[in-house]
Write a protein that holds these residues in place. Structure first.
Motif: not given
Length: 734
Positions: A433-440, A484-492, A495-497
């Motif tokens: 779940d990206p809540v654990f990987h992409v932001d606080q 689903g997930f739509i990514a923006g910039r690389p840094r945030p 940590n997505v697997p």
């Protein structure tokens, strides 16, 4: 001064010239103030802190807490019988921080804290560390009043500051430095325990337990221990400790009074994750297990060793039975356990545990007390932080936030209308779940009903990316399934697997397992980039709108559902609209699919962007009719913009619902406009129920609204300060 101008039937491609008129002061609307997500609304000055990572329980049932961060400075607080009694202060901002350990004796509260220097801006010998350094240590406070420092005399800093009456100097005289570290190598204290004679400190990074005189705070001795975490002092002077606390399999160790290892400690199951330890009057050892069991384990001595004798809590905690359904004894992310003299047990949790950094401040703090027979005595909740709310489109009395669901009973008094009904983040079932990987923090919600199913879309605090979730109540209860997930910039998203290199990709859960599997990512092949910008919107038909600052407005069209029930989005089905006149920079775009109407905010040549106010929606608001075919501006209005005002008067979030546009200022005031004419109807301000106060709205879409069947509007506003979301109830007057 705020101004208003109106423009009818102006073509999209033409420049707009604006005539301004002075506006009368906004009329304060008759709206009822309420909130969701916190036991207290601050009407009486109290709130439950947003994170609890450690507790210490006094014999009389007072519970002292600690955590790295609470937005309003209550990192270290004290509670009793379900009431907030106060907080320590001096643990928040301007060089101060909380921590992850706390202990009490009959005279003092000992709180693990950090002290910094704000990148070298704070300079005073003995009060702040030198530039590039950070102190980790213990602040000592009066147990009768946590705000009152309890200085000691014999340290170097204490002697140097003996006659300094400055409040920070007084705090410094009450502070014991344990580790003096570089800024980028902080070495936190993992546990504290105290008797009237001795203070025990688990110096985790130094692999030792240190002993100090509890009165003079002079060091007495130390012994080696591998990564010690939480510790508990036995009546016989022995010490229980969780060791290897940063590893995957923490152990419980029993030390004699001189530090020798005793042989009677219990062995934990392989999947246990011990996070705290306590002792009761019967001599039992209590271990908070934050592994899959999510229970407090009781160990009693049988012969020469301690063995598990019972447990408090449902096995599996909140994830057992109907997964994600909260309730008594359904623990979720245990962080602390303690016992009072009467045998009542106290349990703290934050939705994740003790070692996952600031994310604990977004998953929901709870503090509960249970009688010796396991009956719930009281519970306190501080469930929301950097979060918004959105009415569930399938259930009008159900509300989604970033990772929770609440149910409303609007017949009840202010602050009592809400009930915590669902926790959405299944870290054991859906660890990707990206809540654990992409932001606080989980993110700001938009809930939509598409093809008969409900989906939750979450934007992050900085509007970089978009998370999409689906639901399957029969199989997963309340849990939200990563869809689903739509990514923006690389840094945030680093940590997505299994992610592809860089940003600009779309992920869809093609095999339905909720995992980010290789082969499920689509990179953006085109020249139109969605990276950058502050606006995300999902319309009622499922189209996603991404507002770029200077490149226009991108539309990702909803492509129906795939065989797993995921909404389909594809870069090949993306359309870009140019920046419409009169804008030079865009910030938000809200599209009404039912009427083909677009509401846009941003800056113009006459009202330029000011980089000091980088989250704001802009200074101009324009409604465009017939957006998809022959777009024409119906009106253009000035938004509040007075950067010299105290407090600041700008707009940071905007939404459209029913007959109205709702625009929220950073201080929480909500301006209401008629959506057909652009005329301001009035402003909603926080009332007495919430102490006439709202914390800073600190996110790009921190306001939503819902028109009920009886004509009443529920307006939800993110409220950073005190662990809740504002809920205003307003009925327009005919």
């Amino acid at each position: 001064m705020r101004r208003t101008g109106f423009f009818l039937c102006i073509a999209l491609g033409l420049s707009l010239s604006v005539t301004h008129a002075e506006a009368a002061p906004s009329r304060v609307l008759d709206a009822k103030s309420s909130w969701i997500g916190n036991t207290f609304g601050f009407g009486n000055g109290a709130w439950t802190q947003i994170n609890i990572t450690a507790i210490a329980v006094a014999p009389d049932g007072r519970v002292f807490t600690n955590s790295p961060w609470d937005e309003s400075g209550a990192e270290a607080s004290v509670y009793r019988d379900g009431q907030m009694l106060g907080y320590a202060g001096g643990t928040h901002g301007w060089g101060a921080a909380g921590g992850n350990a706390v202990a009490v004796n009959s005279r003092y509260v000992y709180v693990a804290v950090g002290v910094g220097n704000e990148k070298g801006r704070l300079v005073k010998e003995g009060v702040w560390p030198r530039s590039g350094r950070h102190w980790i240590g213990v602040t000592r406070r009066d147990i009768g009043d946590m705000k009152r420092p309890a200085p000691f005399e014999d340290g170097i800093a204490q002697k140097a500051l003996a006659n300094d009456k400055d409040s920070r100097a007084v705090l410094a005289r009450s502070f014991l430095t344990i580790n003096d570290t570089p800024d980028d190598a902080r070495q936190d204290i993992g546990g504290l325990a105290a008797s009237d004679a001795l203070l025990y400190v688990a110096n985790t990074s130094q692999d030792r337990i240190e002993l100090y005189d509890a009165a003079s705070m002079q060091k007495k001795s130390q012994w080696s221990a591998p990564q010690p975490g939480r510790i508990a002092l036995g009546a016989d002077g022995s010490l229980w400790a969780i060791v290897e606390s940063r590893g995957e399999h923490p152990r419980v160790v029993h030390y004699g009074a001189s530090g020798q290892t005793l042989s009677d400690a219990p062995r934990l199951a392989a999947d246990s994750m011990a996070v705290d330890i306590a002792l009761d009057k019967q001599g039992r050892v209590l271990v908070a297990d934050n592994g899959p069991r999510q229970q407090v384990l009781f160990f009693a001595k049988e012969g020469s060793v301690y063995r598990e004798s019972s447990a408090l809590g449902e096995r599996g905690g909140i994830f057992s039975g109907v997964a994600g359904k909260p309730g008594p004894r359904r623990f979720n992310g245990l962080t602390g356990v303690g016992v009072d003299a009467a045998g009542n047990v106290y349990v703290s949790a934050n939705g994740i545990g003790t070692h996952d950094g600031p994310i604990g401040a977004g998953l929901g703090a709870t503090l509960e007390s249970y009688a010796p027979d396991g009956t719930l005595r009281w519970q306190m909740q501080g469930l929301l932080f950097v979060d918004g709310a959105w009415i569930d489109p399938g259930r009008p009395d159900s509300v989604y936030t970033g990772n929770k669901r609440f149910e409303l009973d609007l017949s009840k008094p202010a602050g009592q209308e809400w009930k915590y009904a669902g926790f959405l983040s299944g870290r054991f079932r859906y660890p990707d779940d990206p809540v654990f990987h992409v932001d606080q923090w989980p993110g700001l919600p938009i809930a939509r009903r598409l093809d008969g199913r409900t989906f939750l879309y979450l934007t992050d605090m900085y509007a970089d990316h978009l998370k999409i979730y689906r639901f399957d109540a029969k199989r997963d209860g309340e849990l939200a399934i990563p869809s689903g997930f739509i990514a923006g910039r690389p840094r945030p998203v680093q940590n997505v697997p299994n992610r592809p290199e860089g940003g600009e990709w779309i992920w869809r859960d093609q095999n339905g397992d909720g995992r980010f599997d290789t082969g499920e990512f689509q990179r953006n092949p085109g020249a139109a980039r969605i990276t950058g910008g502050w606006g995300w919107w999902v319309d009622i038909k499922g189209d996603i709108w991404r507002t770029s600052d200077v490149k226009g407005i991108h539309r990702l069209r909803y492509g129906g559902l795939d065989k797993q029930g995921n909404p389909v989005y594809d870069y090949a089905n993306m359309q870009t609209y140019p920046v419409p006149a009169p804008f030079t920079e865009l910030r938000r775009a809200v599209y009404d699919a039912a009427s083909d109407t677009m509401y846009v905010t941003g800056y113009t040549a006459d009202e330029p962007y000011d980089r000091r106010y980088w989250k704001e929606v802009g200074r101009r608001f324009v409604r465009y009719d017939h957006w998809s075919s022959d777009a024409r501006a119906r009106y253009s209005i000035d938004l509040p913009w007075d950067t010299q005002a105290k407090p600041l008067s700008t707009v940071i979030g905007i939404t459209v619902e029913g007959q109205y546009v709702f625009a929220v200022e950073p201080v929480g005031d909500v301006h209401v406009y008629d959506k057909d004419s652009g005329r301001e109807v009035g402003v909603i301000k926080p009332g007495a129920e919430v102490g006439h106060a709202s914390g800073w709205v600190d996110v790009p879409n921190g306001v939503s609204a819902h028109r009920r069947g009886n004509g009443e509007y529920l307006v939800f506003v993110e409220e950073d300060a005190r662990g809740k979301v504002m809920m205003y109830r307003w009925t327009p007057q005919s």
